[in-house]
Structure formats: structure tokens, C-alpha cells
Design an enzyme around this catalytic site. Structure first.
Site, PDB file in Angstrom:
ATOM      1  N   ARG A  73       0.834  -1.199   0.000  1.00  0.00           N
ATOM      2  CA  ARG A  73       0.000   0.000   0.000  1.00  0.00           C
ATOM      3  C   ARG A  73       0.873   1.256   0.000  1.00  0.00           C
ATOM      4  NH1 ARG A  73      -3.613  -1.364   5.160  1.00  0.00           N
ATOM      5  NH2 ARG A  73      -1.622  -2.353   5.725  1.00  0.00           N
ATOM      6  N   LYS A 105       1.677   2.280   7.303  1.00  0.00           N
ATOM      7  CA  LYS A 105       2.036   1.527   8.507  1.00  0.00           C
ATOM      8  C   LYS A 105       3.000   2.307   9.386  1.00  0.00           C
ATOM      9  CE  LYS A 105       0.806  -1.855   9.619  1.00  0.00           C
ATOM     10  NZ  LYS A 105      -0.381  -2.087  10.493  1.00  0.00           N
ATOM     11  N   TYR A 129      -1.098   4.702  10.518  1.00  0.00           N
ATOM     12  CA  TYR A 129      -1.440   3.730  11.564  1.00  0.00           C
ATOM     13  C   TYR A 129      -0.233   3.585  12.476  1.00  0.00           C
ATOM     14  CZ  TYR A 129      -5.600   2.210   8.967  1.00  0.00           C
ATOM     15  OH  TYR A 129      -6.814   2.163   8.338  1.00  0.00           O
ATOM     16  N   HIS A 151      -0.649   1.915  16.198  1.00  0.00           N
ATOM     17  CA  HIS A 151      -0.849   0.759  17.087  1.00  0.00           C
ATOM     18  C   HIS A 151       0.236   0.717  18.170  1.00  0.00           C
ATOM     19  CE1 HIS A 151      -4.040  -0.751  14.517  1.00  0.00           C
ATOM     20  NE2 HIS A 151      -3.245  -0.643  13.471  1.00  0.00           N
ATOM     21  N   GLU A 192      -5.910   4.926  13.605  1.00  0.00           N
ATOM     22  CA  GLU A 192      -6.818   4.005  14.305  1.00  0.00           C
ATOM     23  C   GLU A 192      -7.494   4.606  15.528  1.00  0.00           C
ATOM     24  OE1 GLU A 192      -2.811   3.230  16.279  1.00  0.00           O
ATOM     25  OE2 GLU A 192      -3.532   3.614  14.240  1.00  0.00           O
ATOM     26  N   VAL A 204     -14.748  -5.990  11.817  1.00  0.00           N
ATOM     27  CA  VAL A 204     -13.984  -7.157  11.378  1.00  0.00           C
ATOM     28  C   VAL A 204     -14.845  -8.415  11.477  1.00  0.00           C
ATOM     29  CG1 VAL A 204     -12.036  -8.674  11.912  1.00  0.00           C
ATOM     30  CG2 VAL A 204     -11.729  -6.196  11.920  1.00  0.00           C
ATOM     31  N   ASP A 219     -19.761 -12.018  21.418  1.00  0.00           N
ATOM     32  CA  ASP A 219     -19.534 -10.605  21.725  1.00  0.00           C
ATOM     33  C   ASP A 219     -20.124 -10.304  23.095  1.00  0.00           C
ATOM     34  OD1 ASP A 219     -18.800  -8.030  19.647  1.00  0.00           O
ATOM     35  OD2 ASP A 219     -19.786  -7.529  21.533  1.00  0.00           O
ATOM     36  N   SER A 235     -20.370 -13.437  25.064  1.00  0.00           N
ATOM     37  CA  SER A 235     -19.019 -13.939  25.300  1.00  0.00           C
ATOM     38  C   SER A 235     -18.659 -13.922  26.785  1.00  0.00           C
ATOM     39  CB  SER A 235     -18.004 -13.096  24.528  1.00  0.00           C
ATOM     40  OG  SER A 235     -16.706 -13.611  24.694  1.00  0.00           O
ATOM     41  N   VAL A 246     -11.239  -8.780  18.045  1.00  0.00           N
ATOM     42  CA  VAL A 246     -11.487  -7.978  19.242  1.00  0.00           C
ATOM     43  C   VAL A 246     -10.766  -6.643  19.131  1.00  0.00           C
ATOM     44  CG1 VAL A 246     -11.203  -7.890  21.738  1.00  0.00           C
ATOM     45  CG2 VAL A 246     -11.732 -10.067  20.616  1.00  0.00           C
ATOM     46  N   VAL A 288      -6.927 -11.155  13.761  1.00  0.00           N
ATOM     47  CA  VAL A 288      -6.851  -9.822  13.164  1.00  0.00           C
ATOM     48  C   VAL A 288      -6.418  -8.795  14.204  1.00  0.00           C
ATOM     49  CG1 VAL A 288      -8.131  -8.088  11.840  1.00  0.00           C
ATOM     50  CG2 VAL A 288      -8.640 -10.504  11.523  1.00  0.00           C
ATOM     51  N   ALA A 289      -6.589  -9.120  15.486  1.00  0.00           N
ATOM     52  CA  ALA A 289      -6.202  -8.209  16.563  1.00  0.00           C
ATOM     53  C   ALA A 289      -4.711  -8.224  16.839  1.00  0.00           C
ATOM     54  CB  ALA A 289      -6.960  -8.566  17.842  1.00  0.00           C
ATOM     55  N   ASP A 297      -2.236  -6.761  15.522  1.00  0.00           N
ATOM     56  CA  ASP A 297      -1.539  -5.475  15.518  1.00  0.00           C
ATOM     57  C   ASP A 297      -1.761  -4.699  16.812  1.00  0.00           C
ATOM     58  OD1 ASP A 297      -4.168  -4.765  15.058  1.00  0.00           O
ATOM     59  OD2 ASP A 297      -3.825  -3.957  13.054  1.00  0.00           O
ATOM     60  N   ARG A 327       1.565 -15.051  17.777  1.00  0.00           N
ATOM     61  CA  ARG A 327       2.566 -13.977  17.693  1.00  0.00           C
ATOM     62  C   ARG A 327       2.531 -13.395  16.275  1.00  0.00           C
ATOM     63  NH1 ARG A 327       5.746 -18.787  17.343  1.00  0.00           N
ATOM     64  NH2 ARG A 327       6.877 -18.925  15.351  1.00  0.00           N
TER      65      ARG A 327
END
Length: 364
Positions: free
Chosen positions: A15, A74, A93, A95, A117, A178, A197, A219, A238, A266-267, A269, A278
Site C-alpha cells: 500500500r 504503517k 497507523y 498501534h 486508528e 472485522v 460478543d 461472550s 477484538v 486480526v487483533a 496489531d 505472535r
């Protein structure tokens, strides 16, 4: 405003911070853009495209980072830390909660660091995270289905099944953007889908959206321990804005999953919500632990840069223009949503969620 757009150096990150169309919009308003040579090629944009849009092509990252405002995709990596300087605006981004090293480096740089984010509207929506979350959610099922193939190390399950054979079971932790997009793709493939959830209003919305095609569960630790071991594909979706993701799936629970099952977190990052997961990379996306295939690529949308770059720019461009027109701090003073994007300013940690992760750095 003079704006710099570097070529991304994260593994297989194709990107780019600005499209030629975005450059044209900035140029038409009197701003200048210096873009690193071949920075847009991975997204399908040539240097000629940028030149025709009014950009200046520069040969090195050093020349890019000489501009007062940097627009990236990034977070900066170690080779880029020293290129940032006092008074500079970095818009990308970040994070930060997942990396103390990065947080300390940006504090030392003196740059004003605004994270895509954590830009947040009054109703809590995250306009600059949403498009990449939607893509990541859809890709999570696509990649999960791929790594369930026997040749990729999976248990050989076809998510949609066939007449006479049960469909694969997709369990999704989190029903936000997501999770919703992952469920949309998984349902379309014919999989059995369960979403967990803690937000009852969100679960009600998902019931309206999917009806009986998706099993919706509140959840709890016990529910996770009961449901996750039967998943062929587990998707971590999440999000706690600005903070590390909570570890919802323990090593013991992963150990009870069927050999060859797949986890896509997906969490990752933001630290990930699965204890055994990891960060990985597009070059080496998976590893095996406890017999389960783990996928932890933190820049998943980088796999579809033609789509992802344009989707990202559609969301970020109005904020880039505002920063270019007004500078910092005027732009953030006038736009409360953009103000919430400030993570670091004047060598101080600003965002409350990141402060909670690194309390010792607040007054460092």
C-alpha cells in the site's frame, strides 16, 4: 504544506499513503507532495501517474522525511526512526500499545504523531480504521480457508462442505466491523458461523443482519472454553481502541482444538487476543503450535493493495487536507475526531488508552 510520502518498508506492504487522485486534490489546493520513487507501484500507480498528478518524485527516504508532514500507511520501522524530527507531523497507523520500542522512539523524535486508528467520531465510530477492518475481516476467512487446505498444513476442511458432509465451523470473537465482515464472507461460503460478543445491542444488530444463519452468543470465559475447541477456523476480531487486545483464548484452550485447525487473529496489531499467537509476515504467514495453524500477519490488507490503498485514501484524504490547510494544532483544535488521533505531541504521550498501557512513559 509540503507533504512527504515514503515507500513502505514493512514486509510485503504494497500500500501507499496517497494515491495519484489524492495528490491531485492536494496539488489543486496549493500543497506540494514529494513521493519516494516507485512508492506506488505495488498498488498499481506508476511514478508517471504521480508526476501527472503534480507530485515530485524523490530518490531517497531521507528526502521524503525532510518534509514537515509525513503521510504513511504503517507504523515507522527502526530504519525510519532517525528520519523523524521535532515539529514534524506523522499521520499513519501506529498501534502503539503493541510496541514499547516504537512508542519510545516516537517520543524521542519530537514529532507529532497522529494515529489513523484512534481518530474517532462523536458516536464512537473509527472512520480511518473501518475500511481496513472491513478488508481484514473479509481476508480473514479467505486466508483461513486457504490454510485449512491439507497442503498448507490444515486439516483439509472445506468451509462450505458438500451435500452429505458437514460444513466447516467458523468461530468469530468480536462482532464489530472485522467480525461482521468475516461472518458475511463465511456465511456466503456456506460455513457454520458462531459470533461471540459482550455487547448485547451489537448481538441484536447482528441478529437483524444475519437472522438464523449465524449463531450469536454472549461472550464469557466459559462460553469461549466451550465453543473454541470445536472451531475449524477461529477468527480473533477484538478491538479496544488504542489499547492492547485482551487475551481471551488461553494456551490450554488452543491445545484442545483439533489438529490442523486454523487461527487468524486480526487483533494481532494490537497484541492479539489468542495467547499462543505472535506476529508473522506475508513472507512467512503461519506457524504450527499445539498442532494448530496460527496466522498473525499484522498488515493483512497489504495483500490487496489496489483495493486497500484506494479505500484507505477515501477515508483519510479529508483529514490530510485539513492538516495541510491548517497545520497542527489548529486542525485538531477545530476537529474533535482528529484530536482523538493524537497519540504523541511535544515528546509526551497524549492518548489516554496508550497512557494506560505505558503509564511510566507519561512523564518520561
Amino acid at each position: 504544506m509540503h507533504i512527504g510520502v515514503p515507500k513502505e518498508i514493512k514486509d510485503q506492504e504494497f500500500r501507499v499513503g496517497l494515491t495519484p487522485a489524492a495528490v491531485r486534490a492536494l496539488s489543486d489546493q496549493g500543497h506540494s507532495v514529494a513521493i519516494e520513487v516507485r512508492a506506488g507501484e505495488g498498488s498499481g500507480f506508476t511514478d508517471r501517474d504521480y508526476l501527472e498528478a503534480g507530485a515530485r518524485i524523490v530518490e531517497t527516504a531521507t528526502e521524503v522525511y525532510a518534509q514537515p508532514m509525513i503521510v504513511k500507511v504503517k507504523e515507522p520501522l527502526p530504519p525510519e526512526y532517525a528520519l523523524l524530527g521535532k515539529g514534524q507531523i506523522l499521520f499513519t497507523y501506529l498501534h502503539l500499545a503493541a510496541s514499547r520500542e516504537l512508542t519510545e522512539a516516537l517520543l524521542n523524535s519530537g514529532a507529532t504523531c497522529i494515529a489513523y486508528e484512534t481518530v474517532a467520531l462523536a458516536d464512537g465510530r473509527l472512520p480511518l480504521l473501518t475500511p481496513m477492518s472491513a478488508i481484514a475481516g473479509r481476508l480473514a476467512v479467505q486466508f483461513g480457508a486457504r490454510f485449512l487446505e491439507k497442503q498448507q498444513g490444515g486439516r483439509g476442511v472445506l468451509l462450505g462442505g458438500v451435500p452429505g458432509v458437514a460444513a466447516g465451523h467458523v468461530v468469530i470473537l468480536g462482532g464489530g466491523i472485522v467480525g461482521t465482515e468475516a461472518a458475511r464472507i463465511a456465511v456466503g461460503m456456506g460455513a457454520r458461523v458462531t459470533i461471540l460478543d459482550v455487547n448485547l445491542d451489537r448481538l441484536a444488530y447482528l441478529e437483524d443482519l444475519f437472522g438464523s444463519r449465524v449463531e450469536l452468543l454472549f461472550s464469557t470465559r466459559r462460553t469461549i472454553e466451550q465453543v473454541v475447541p470445536g472451531a475449524d477456523l477461529l477468527i480473533g476480531a477484538v478491538l479496544v481502541t488504542g489499547r492492547r487486545a485482551p487475551k481471551l483464548v488461553s494456551r490450554a484452550v488452543v491445545g484442545r482444538m483439533n489438529p490442523g485447525s486454523v487461527i487468524v487473529d486480526v487483533a494481532v496489531d494490537q497484541g492479539g487476543c489468542v495467547e499462543t499467537l505472535r506476529p508473522t509476515s506475508h513472507s512467512e504467514p503461519v506457524y504450527l503450535e499445539a498442532g494448530v495453524v496460527h496466522y498473525g500477519v499484522p498488515n493483512m490488507p497489504g495483500a490487496v493493495p489496489w483495493t486497500a490503498t484506494q479505500a484507505l485514501n477515501n477515508a483519510t484524504l479529508p483529514y490530510v487536507i485539513k492538516l495541510a490547510e491548517l497545520g497542527y494544532p489548529q486542525a485538531t483544535e477545530r476537529d474533535p475526531a482528529l484530536a482523538l488521533g493524537i497519540n504523541i505531541a511535544h515528546s509526551r504521550l497524549i492518548h489516554p488508552a496508550v497512557q494506560q498501557v505505558f503509564p511510566d512513559l507519561i512523564h518520561a
